[in-house]
Design an enzyme around this catalytic site. Structure first.
Site, PDB file in Angstrom:
ATOM      1  N   GLY A   1       0.839  -1.211   0.000  1.00 17.37           N
ATOM      2  CA  GLY A   1       0.000   0.000   0.000  1.00 17.37           C
ATOM      3  C   GLY A   1       0.867   1.251   0.000  1.00 17.37           C
ATOM      4  O   GLY A   1       1.889   1.288   0.675  1.00 17.37           O
TER       5      GLY A   1
ATOM      6  N   ARG B   1      13.358  10.174  -3.195  1.00  7.63           N
ATOM      7  CA  ARG B   1      14.261  11.306  -3.485  1.00  7.63           C
ATOM      8  C   ARG B   1      15.538  11.218  -2.630  1.00  7.63           C
ATOM      9  O   ARG B   1      16.655  11.407  -3.137  1.00  7.63           O
ATOM     10  CB  ARG B   1      13.514  12.606  -3.192  1.00  7.63           C
ATOM     11  CG  ARG B   1      14.364  13.863  -3.233  1.00  7.63           C
ATOM     12  CD  ARG B   1      13.462  15.056  -2.924  1.00  7.63           C
ATOM     13  NE  ARG B   1      14.184  16.312  -2.823  1.00  7.63           N
ATOM     14  CZ  ARG B   1      14.714  16.766  -1.701  1.00  7.63           C
ATOM     15  NH1 ARG B   1      14.642  16.058  -0.586  1.00  7.63           N
ATOM     16  NH2 ARG B   1      15.338  17.937  -1.694  1.00  7.63           N
TER      17      ARG B   1
ATOM     18  N   ARG C   1       1.077  -5.136  -5.185  1.00  3.53           N
ATOM     19  CA  ARG C   1       1.284  -6.305  -4.318  1.00  3.53           C
ATOM     20  C   ARG C   1       1.456  -7.474  -5.272  1.00  3.53           C
ATOM     21  O   ARG C   1       0.532  -7.837  -5.988  1.00  3.53           O
ATOM     22  CB  ARG C   1       0.074  -6.497  -3.397  1.00  3.53           C
ATOM     23  CG  ARG C   1      -0.070  -5.358  -2.372  1.00  3.53           C
ATOM     24  CD  ARG C   1      -1.146  -5.665  -1.334  1.00  3.53           C
ATOM     25  NE  ARG C   1      -1.112  -4.699  -0.251  1.00  3.53           N
ATOM     26  CZ  ARG C   1      -2.024  -3.727  -0.070  1.00  3.53           C
ATOM     27  NH1 ARG C   1      -3.036  -3.615  -0.882  1.00  3.53           N
ATOM     28  NH2 ARG C   1      -1.899  -2.890   0.935  1.00  3.53           N
TER      29      ARG C   1
ATOM     30  N   GLY D   1       5.875  -2.080   3.661  1.00  2.26           N
ATOM     31  CA  GLY D   1       5.490  -2.592   4.977  1.00  2.26           C
ATOM     32  C   GLY D   1       5.856  -4.052   5.144  1.00  2.26           C
ATOM     33  O   GLY D   1       6.843  -4.522   4.559  1.00  2.26           O
ATOM     34  N   ASP D   2       5.056  -4.787   5.894  1.00  2.00           N
ATOM     35  CA  ASP D   2       5.455  -6.156   6.246  1.00  2.00           C
ATOM     36  C   ASP D   2       5.565  -7.095   5.039  1.00  2.00           C
ATOM     37  O   ASP D   2       6.496  -7.893   4.957  1.00  2.00           O
ATOM     38  CB  ASP D   2       4.558  -6.746   7.348  1.00  2.00           C
ATOM     39  CG  ASP D   2       3.072  -6.593   7.055  1.00  2.00           C
ATOM     40  OD1 ASP D   2       2.722  -6.057   5.976  1.00  2.00           O
ATOM     41  OD2 ASP D   2       2.262  -7.024   7.891  1.00  2.00           O
TER      42      ASP D   2
ATOM     43  N   THR E   1       4.370   2.878   5.527  1.00  2.07           N
ATOM     44  CA  THR E   1       2.975   2.418   5.642  1.00  2.07           C
ATOM     45  C   THR E   1       2.247   3.351   6.592  1.00  2.07           C
ATOM     46  O   THR E   1       2.816   3.775   7.600  1.00  2.07           O
ATOM     47  CB  THR E   1       2.874   0.962   6.164  1.00  2.07           C
ATOM     48  OG1 THR E   1       1.527   0.736   6.628  1.00  2.07           O
ATOM     49  CG2 THR E   1       3.809   0.678   7.318  1.00  2.07           C
ATOM     50  N   ILE E   2       0.984   3.633   6.286  1.00  2.00           N
ATOM     51  CA  ILE E   2       0.246   4.523   7.184  1.00  2.00           C
ATOM     52  C   ILE E   2      -0.091   3.840   8.506  1.00  2.00           C
ATOM     53  O   ILE E   2      -0.422   4.494   9.475  1.00  2.00           O
ATOM     54  CB  ILE E   2      -1.061   5.054   6.540  1.00  2.00           C
ATOM     55  CG1 ILE E   2      -2.036   3.922   6.210  1.00  2.00           C
ATOM     56  CG2 ILE E   2      -0.763   5.896   5.314  1.00  2.00           C
ATOM     57  CD1 ILE E   2      -3.454   4.410   5.939  1.00  2.00           C
ATOM     58  N   ASP E   3      -0.007   2.490   8.531  1.00  6.55           N
ATOM     59  CA  ASP E   3      -0.482   1.754   9.709  1.00  6.55           C
ATOM     60  C   ASP E   3       0.426   1.860  10.939  1.00  6.55           C
ATOM     61  O   ASP E   3      -0.013   1.583  12.049  1.00  6.55           O
ATOM     62  CB  ASP E   3      -0.645   0.262   9.372  1.00  6.55           C
ATOM     63  CG  ASP E   3      -1.783   0.001   8.400  1.00  6.55           C
ATOM     64  OD1 ASP E   3      -2.536   0.938   8.098  1.00  6.55           O
ATOM     65  OD2 ASP E   3      -1.909  -1.155   7.937  1.00  6.55           O
TER      66      ASP E   3
ATOM     67  N   ASP F   1       2.709  -0.132  11.846  1.00  8.81           N
ATOM     68  CA  ASP F   1       2.697  -1.435  12.514  1.00  8.81           C
ATOM     69  C   ASP F   1       3.995  -2.214  12.346  1.00  8.81           C
ATOM     70  O   ASP F   1       3.977  -3.435  12.296  1.00  8.81           O
ATOM     71  CB  ASP F   1       1.502  -2.261  12.006  1.00  8.81           C
ATOM     72  CG  ASP F   1       1.540  -2.468  10.498  1.00  8.81           C
ATOM     73  OD1 ASP F   1       2.338  -1.787   9.821  1.00  8.81           O
ATOM     74  OD2 ASP F   1       0.791  -3.318   9.996  1.00  8.81           O
TER      75      ASP F   1
ATOM     76  N   MET G   1      -8.551   3.376   9.019  1.00  7.09           N
ATOM     77  CA  MET G   1      -7.760   2.257   8.491  1.00  7.09           C
ATOM     78  C   MET G   1      -6.868   1.635   9.570  1.00  7.09           C
ATOM     79  O   MET G   1      -6.683   2.204  10.646  1.00  7.09           O
ATOM     80  CB  MET G   1      -6.923   2.719   7.314  1.00  7.09           C
ATOM     81  CG  MET G   1      -7.672   2.663   6.000  1.00  7.09           C
ATOM     82  SD  MET G   1      -6.562   3.018   4.626  1.00  7.09           S
ATOM     83  CE  MET G   1      -7.574   2.426   3.283  1.00  7.09           C
TER      84      MET G   1
ATOM     85  N   ARG H   1      -5.253  -2.374   9.059  1.00  6.18           N
ATOM     86  CA  ARG H   1      -5.686  -3.746   8.791  1.00  6.18           C
ATOM     87  C   ARG H   1      -5.566  -4.626  10.030  1.00  6.18           C
ATOM     88  O   ARG H   1      -6.479  -5.327  10.392  1.00  6.18           O
ATOM     89  CB  ARG H   1      -4.844  -4.323   7.651  1.00  6.18           C
ATOM     90  CG  ARG H   1      -5.407  -5.554   7.068  1.00  6.18           C
ATOM     91  CD  ARG H   1      -4.622  -6.043   5.876  1.00  6.18           C
ATOM     92  NE  ARG H   1      -3.376  -5.335   5.684  1.00  6.18           N
ATOM     93  CZ  ARG H   1      -2.886  -4.995   4.504  1.00  6.18           C
ATOM     94  NH1 ARG H   1      -3.556  -5.282   3.429  1.00  6.18           N
ATOM     95  NH2 ARG H   1      -1.729  -4.386   4.408  1.00  6.18           N
TER      96      ARG H   1
ATOM     97  N   GLY I   1     -10.406  13.997  20.342  1.00  2.00           N
ATOM     98  CA  GLY I   1     -11.216  13.973  21.561  1.00  2.00           C
ATOM     99  C   GLY I   1     -12.326  12.942  21.491  1.00  2.00           C
ATOM    100  O   GLY I   1     -13.477  13.228  21.827  1.00  2.00           O
TER     101      GLY I   1
ATOM    102  N   LYS J   1     -26.459  13.357  29.795  1.00  2.46           N
ATOM    103  CA  LYS J   1     -27.031  14.690  30.001  1.00  2.46           C
ATOM    104  C   LYS J   1     -26.133  15.824  29.552  1.00  2.46           C
ATOM    105  O   LYS J   1     -26.595  16.877  29.153  1.00  2.46           O
ATOM    106  CB  LYS J   1     -27.357  14.872  31.482  1.00  2.46           C
ATOM    107  CG  LYS J   1     -28.504  13.992  31.924  1.00  2.46           C
ATOM    108  CD  LYS J   1     -29.155  14.508  33.188  1.00  2.46           C
ATOM    109  CE  LYS J   1     -30.206  13.519  33.657  1.00  2.46           C
ATOM    110  NZ  LYS J   1     -29.622  12.216  34.006  1.00  2.46           N
TER     111      LYS J   1
ATOM    112  N   ARG K   1     -24.911   7.804  13.427  1.00  2.00           N
ATOM    113  CA  ARG K   1     -24.448   7.681  12.049  1.00  2.00           C
ATOM    114  C   ARG K   1     -23.094   6.966  12.013  1.00  2.00           C
ATOM    115  O   ARG K   1     -22.321   7.048  12.965  1.00  2.00           O
ATOM    116  CB  ARG K   1     -24.255   9.060  11.400  1.00  2.00           C
ATOM    117  CG  ARG K   1     -25.532   9.850  11.199  1.00  2.00           C
ATOM    118  CD  ARG K   1     -26.365   9.263  10.054  1.00  2.00           C
ATOM    119  NE  ARG K   1     -27.503  10.099   9.740  1.00  2.00           N
ATOM    120  CZ  ARG K   1     -28.655  10.101  10.399  1.00  2.00           C
ATOM    121  NH1 ARG K   1     -28.813   9.315  11.448  1.00  2.00           N
ATOM    122  NH2 ARG K   1     -29.642  10.894  10.020  1.00  2.00           N
TER     123      ARG K   1
ATOM    124  N   ARG L   1      -4.908   7.488   2.837  1.00  2.00           N
ATOM    125  CA  ARG L   1      -3.634   7.090   2.217  1.00  2.00           C
ATOM    126  C   ARG L   1      -3.037   8.174   1.326  1.00  2.00           C
ATOM    127  O   ARG L   1      -1.888   8.052   0.889  1.00  2.00           O
ATOM    128  CB  ARG L   1      -3.849   5.808   1.423  1.00  2.00           C
ATOM    129  CG  ARG L   1      -3.964   4.571   2.301  1.00  2.00           C
ATOM    130  CD  ARG L   1      -2.828   3.607   2.040  1.00  2.00           C
ATOM    131  NE  ARG L   1      -2.869   3.130   0.700  1.00  2.00           N
ATOM    132  CZ  ARG L   1      -3.469   1.999   0.319  1.00  2.00           C
ATOM    133  NH1 ARG L   1      -4.071   1.241   1.207  1.00  2.00           N
ATOM    134  NH2 ARG L   1      -3.452   1.632  -0.917  1.00  2.00           N
TER     135      ARG L   1
END
Ligand code: F6P
Length: 323
Positions: free
Chosen positions: A11, A21, A72, A102-103, A126-128, A130, A170, A172, A186, A211, A247, A256
């Site tokens: 990803g 760069r 991938r 990533g992994d 990776t954004i994760d 992880d 996101m 995974r 928050g 309340k 909602r 991403r």
């Protein structure tokens, strides 16, 4: 080392271009040739090679995505695919690699490096967030800022309508995007795969604050399973509190994209320079990360397999501050 190949795989993540760069310019600084490989391992197998010069990476530090494209690759998981990739690299005279991903990327790099004795260093993109062996991965800071920005907007409308929003982010297998963005916006509560989700406790908190709160935001990590997912959480809340206007919002791939933050760019530059310098010194089969602000190296299999521990203090902070 005479010619380094650089590629992005898996990803995409904001800051990958800054990393490309850094690798290209550092290699050239040391008079080493550098080739960009298109679409990760897939392009390596298919011979997508682009000789790079200083100008090839001009004006990309601020751009999201990856100019080299990413994929991938199923073929690379087979010995035949890797053999073809090795033949292609040999034909090009590429004798070392920098893998950004990533992994999955590092799993491939570990096997390939061992099979063909080719030096490879990895940059965590990776954004994760992880991967073990770096405080932050390239792209994570941008992603949590994107989530923060998006959920601040959701908060405006939630507040106007006195609504409860369940927002899926996101991650995974990881709750780290949910954790930090949850603190930052928050959140009333966060649900992540690393900890057991207690829906009853959430319902009690909603009851307690009934309340004195008008809007509530609950962040659910995509990889969290105990709760049954964002829509299920919404149903459970609706059942218990029929008067709550509830909602669901799934943020999806906007997380991403976008311009990398300054933190992601600086991280990418630091690890990119270090990767090339260390390849030239003979280092291989490791991920280059940043631990406590210093460059650190972690063998690929540790980076992939060791679980990143959730900072319990951050969880406590969510609990304390959401009352
Ligand atoms: O690993 C990064 C990530 O964005 C995960 O958080 C998510 O589950 C996955 O990639 C989505 O992958 P794809 O873009 O293939 O749908």
């Amino acid at each position: 080392i005479k010619k380094i190949g650089v590629f992005t795989s898996g990803g995409d993540a904001p800051g990958m271009n800054a990393a490309i760069r850094a690798v290209v310019r550092t290699a050239l600084y040391y008079n080493v040739e550098v080739v960009g490989i298109g679409r990760g391992y897939e392009g390596m197998i298919n011979g997508e090679f682009y000789p790079m010069n200083r100008r090839s990476v001009a004006n990309i530090i601020q751009r999201g995505g990856t100019i080299l494209k990413t994929a991938r690759s199923k073929a690379f998981m087979t010995p035949e695919g890797r053999k073809e990739a090795y033949n292609q690299l040999t034909n090009q005279g590429i004798d070392a690699l920098v893998a950004i991903g990533g992994d999955g990327t590092f799993t491939g790099a570990k096997i390939f490096g061992e099979e063909y004795n080719i030096p490879i260093l990895g940059l965590a993109g990776t954004i994760d967030n992880d991967l073990y062996g770096t405080d932050f991965t390239i792209g994570y800071d941008t992603a949590i800022n994107t989530v923060t920005d998006a959920v601040d907007k959701i908060r405006d409308t939630a507040e106007s309508h006195d609504r409860v929003f369940i927002v899926e982010v996101m991650g995974r297998d990881s709750g780290l995007i949910a954790l930090r963005s949850g603190i930052s916006i928050g959140a009333e509560s966060i649900m992540i795969p690393e900890t057991k989700t207690d829906i009853e406790a959430l319902l009690n908190r909603l009851e307690m604050s009934r309340k004195d709160k008008s809007s509530r935001i609950i962040i659910v990590a995509e990889g969290e399973e105990d709760s049954g997912g964002a829509f299920h959480v919404a149903d459970v809340i609706k059942n218990r509190f029929p008067t709550f206007d509830t909602r669901v919002s799934i943020l999806g791939h906007i997380q991403r994209g976008g311009k990398p933050t300054a933190m992601d760019r600086v991280l990418a530059c630091r690890v990119g320079v270090a990767a090339v310098e260390e390849l030239l010194k003979g280092r291989k089969a490791e991920m280059v990360g940043l631990v406590h602000g210093k460059i650190a190296f972690t063998p690929f299999d540790h980076a992939i397999k060791h679980h990143v521990e959730i900072n319990q203090n951050l969880l406590r902070i969510v609990e304390i501050l959401s009352l």
